[in-house]
Design a protein around this motif. Structure first.
Motif, PDB file in Angstrom:
ATOM      1  N   VAL A 145       0.841  -1.202   0.000  1.00 34.81           N
ATOM      2  CA  VAL A 145       0.000   0.000   0.000  1.00 34.81           C
ATOM      3  C   VAL A 145       0.876   1.252   0.000  1.00 34.81           C
ATOM      4  O   VAL A 145       0.567   2.233  -0.687  1.00 34.81           O
ATOM      5  N   LEU A 146       1.967   1.216   0.769  1.00 35.35           N
ATOM      6  CA  LEU A 146       2.900   2.343   0.762  1.00 35.35           C
ATOM      7  C   LEU A 146       3.406   2.637  -0.647  1.00 35.35           C
ATOM      8  O   LEU A 146       3.442   3.801  -1.081  1.00 35.35           O
ATOM      9  N   GLN A 147       3.809   1.597  -1.348  1.00 34.94           N
ATOM     10  CA  GLN A 147       4.304   1.769  -2.708  1.00 34.94           C
ATOM     11  C   GLN A 147       3.202   2.272  -3.634  1.00 34.94           C
ATOM     12  O   GLN A 147       3.450   3.108  -4.522  1.00 34.94           O
ATOM     13  N   GLN A 148       2.002   1.776  -3.451  1.00 36.00           N
ATOM     14  CA  GLN A 148       0.874   2.230  -4.264  1.00 36.00           C
ATOM     15  C   GLN A 148       0.633   3.727  -4.065  1.00 36.00           C
ATOM     16  O   GLN A 148       0.401   4.472  -5.025  1.00 36.00           O
ATOM     17  N   ILE A 149       0.714   4.184  -2.828  1.00 34.63           N
ATOM     18  CA  ILE A 149       0.498   5.605  -2.531  1.00 34.63           C
ATOM     19  C   ILE A 149       1.623   6.456  -3.124  1.00 34.63           C
ATOM     20  O   ILE A 149       1.368   7.452  -3.820  1.00 34.63           O
ATOM     21  N   ASP A 150       2.873   6.055  -2.862  1.00 34.56           N
ATOM     22  CA  ASP A 150       4.009   6.899  -3.254  1.00 34.56           C
ATOM     23  C   ASP A 150       4.301   6.872  -4.744  1.00 34.56           C
ATOM     24  O   ASP A 150       4.730   7.883  -5.319  1.00 34.56           O
ATOM     25  N   LEU A 151       4.081   5.716  -5.373  1.00 33.65           N
ATOM     26  CA  LEU A 151       4.475   5.573  -6.773  1.00 33.65           C
ATOM     27  C   LEU A 151       3.330   5.784  -7.762  1.00 33.65           C
ATOM     28  O   LEU A 151       3.581   6.023  -8.947  1.00 33.65           O
ATOM     29  N   VAL A 152       2.100   5.669  -7.282  1.00 34.92           N
ATOM     30  CA  VAL A 152       0.964   5.792  -8.197  1.00 34.92           C
ATOM     31  C   VAL A 152       0.055   6.966  -7.820  1.00 34.92           C
ATOM     32  O   VAL A 152      -0.158   7.887  -8.610  1.00 34.92           O
ATOM     33  N   LEU A 153      -0.486   6.940  -6.606  1.00 36.43           N
ATOM     34  CA  LEU A 153      -1.496   7.934  -6.230  1.00 36.43           C
ATOM     35  C   LEU A 153      -0.927   9.337  -6.087  1.00 36.43           C
ATOM     36  O   LEU A 153      -1.521  10.306  -6.568  1.00 36.43           O
ATOM     37  N   LEU A 154       0.226   9.463  -5.410  1.00 34.78           N
ATOM     38  CA  LEU A 154       0.798  10.803  -5.239  1.00 34.78           C
ATOM     39  C   LEU A 154       1.230  11.432  -6.563  1.00 34.78           C
ATOM     40  O   LEU A 154       0.941  12.612  -6.804  1.00 34.78           O
ATOM     41  N   PRO A 155       1.927  10.705  -7.446  1.00 37.88           N
ATOM     42  CA  PRO A 155       2.254  11.306  -8.748  1.00 37.88           C
ATOM     43  C   PRO A 155       1.004  11.720  -9.522  1.00 37.88           C
ATOM     44  O   PRO A 155       1.014  12.741 -10.224  1.00 37.88           O
ATOM     45  N   ASP A 156      -0.050  10.936  -9.386  1.00 38.04           N
ATOM     46  CA  ASP A 156      -1.295  11.266 -10.074  1.00 38.04           C
ATOM     47  C   ASP A 156      -1.890  12.551  -9.512  1.00 38.04           C
ATOM     48  O   ASP A 156      -2.357  13.428 -10.257  1.00 38.04           O
TER      49      ASP A 156
END
Length: 457
Positions: A242-253
């Motif tokens: 989930v951390l990786q999903q937030i930092d690598l996908v959701l935040l850049p979006d």
């Protein structure tokens, strides 16, 4: 079954080697090794550097310099034993090398590879010195016995040291469970929610750079402490995903669409909040699985016991090398502590030490580590902190103590100061190298008049 003393065993085996082989032949092998020790060392280092697994341990410049000198000394000493008086020092040398290998987590197969490289080259040299097999065969057997016994004694020390490290690592894991986990759970929940609120504020303020969750207080705690506390828990992988999903996908979006329609932003924030709630759920499940165990702290200061230092430092070295990262240590020493004991008794000294420990522990993050290193010395491990920032933190802690009035027996108070030595990880695989640099810096700070902090080389 009787317990065999390793030192006595090693000495006995080396005595057998001396008695099994002719003194003249052993002297000839000694002269051969002395003549080619530097060549053997250079050949060893060159071939080992071709192994990616070995390169990780040998690439550091200081390792290179010291290893070659130490390797030459080891070769010359191992084959220079002509009588029994030299045997104890030789055995101790093998044990010390094995302990160093264990301390830096050098894979045992690399040690065996190094021994094999030396034997192969030495056998070539021996076959050139004696023309007939009947002449060089005894020398070859002697060579093999010396090398094999050296490797055996190194391995004995390696296994013993590694076993102690494993027990210490497990003890540290158990100690971490002795923390008040319900309080720690709420603390990390609050850190996670604080990051979420800071993110929302940054978005509404139109900031172009958003701080990733992995770099937040919660993220540092997760990567540097939770993975030890909850070693093996399935939720660790779930939280990291989930951390990786937030930092690598959701935040850049989110960062790419800071100025879009409000409805779009609300939808993306709602998705991110769902992920944050997922982390809270996994974290709560993980905490609930473990019970509290009351052990593992220094009885006086309640700081981490020094026996946990190898577990923490080895992990930080591993993380820093894997991620090309950095961390720093600060070694604090209370100034004129003996005078405090002399003037106010050991009760006064204990009171001062407890208050200093509380002040230092309260001045660092939950992701950092504070140990009672010995006597009036405290060791702080600052994770993912550069040299300049570590020195600044150390100076701030020192200033905070200097401005405090500490309680003493009979309602007395006293101003107390301390000195600090700071060192930052430079890639050396042995954590004691880092602590020694901090210790030298502390000595320098004391020499400058105390009540200051100094950054080591």
């Amino acid at each position: 079954m009787p317990i065999i003393d390793p030192l006595s065993y090693g000495q006995h085996q080396w005595q057998n080697i001396l008695s099994d082989y002719d003194n003249t032949m052993r002297s000839q092998v000694r002269e051969l090794v002395l003549a080619h020790s530097r060549e053997l060392t250079d050949n060893f280092y060159q071939q080992m550097m071709e192994q990616p697994e070995a390169r990780e341990f040998l690439a550091h410049e200081i390792v290179n310099q010291r290893l070659k000198a130490s390797m030459i000394l080891w070769l010359e000493q191992a084959f220079s034993i002509q009588d029994t008086t030299a045997i104890p020092a030789a055995v101790e040398r093998q044990f010390e090398v094995g302990k160093v290998h264990a301390r830096i987590n050098l894979p045992i197969n690399l040690v065996s590879l190094g021994a094999r490289l030396h034997k192969r080259r030495l056998l070539e040299l021996i076959s050139q010195l004696w023309s007939e097999p009947a002449d060089w065969l005894p020398a070859a057997k002697y060579l093999q016995d010396v090398m094999d016994l050296s490797l055996e004694l190194m391995s004995l020390a390696y296994v013993t040291k590694s076993d102690r490290k494993s027990r210490a690592a497990e003890a540290y894991r158990l100690h971490t469970l002795s923390l008040n986990l319900s309080v720690e759970r709420e603390r990390q929940r609050a850190a996670l929610l604080d990051w979420s609120h800071e993110l929302m504020f940054a978005l509404h303020s139109g900031e172009s750079s958003l701080k990733g969750l992995s770099r937040s207080e919660f993220g540092l705690w997760f990567y540097h402490q939770a993975v030890t506390i909850f070693d093996g828990a399935p939720e660790l992988n779930q939280i990291e995903q989930v951390l990786q999903q937030i930092d690598l996908v959701l935040l850049p979006d989110l960062q790419a669409s800071i100025l879009p329609q409000a409805s779009v932003m609300v939808g993306k924030m709602a998705l991110l909040q769902q992920e944050v709630k997922a982390i809270i759920y996994f974290m709560s499940t993980m905490f609930d699985r473990y019970i509290e165990i009351d052990q593992g702290r220094d009885t006086l200061t309640r700081l981490l016991d020094r026996r946990f230092l190898p577990a923490v430092m080895n992990r930080e070295v591993k993380l820093a090398k894997r991620n090309n990262g950095v961390f720093s240590v600060v070694l604090f020493d209370i100034d004129h502590f003996k005078a405090i004991n002399d003037n106010h008794g050991h009760e006064g000294g204990d009171m001062v030490l407890q208050q200093v420990a509380n002040l230092v522990a309260g001045a660092v993050r939950s992701s950092d580590f504070v140990f009672r290193y010995g006597g009036e010395e405290l060791l702080v491990v600052l994770v993912e902190v550069s040299a300049a920032n570590a020195l600044k933190i150390a100076q701030n802690i020192r200033t905070k103590l200097m401005e405090s009035q500490l309680k003493l027996p009979n309602n007395n108070t006293q101003q107390v100061t301390m000195s600090g030595g700071v060192a930052t990880f430079d890639g050396h695989p042995d954590y004691e190298h880092l602590i020694n640099r901090a210790d030298k810096a502390l000595y320098g700070a004391k020499s400058m008049g105390r009540n200051t902090c100094l950054l080591g080389d």
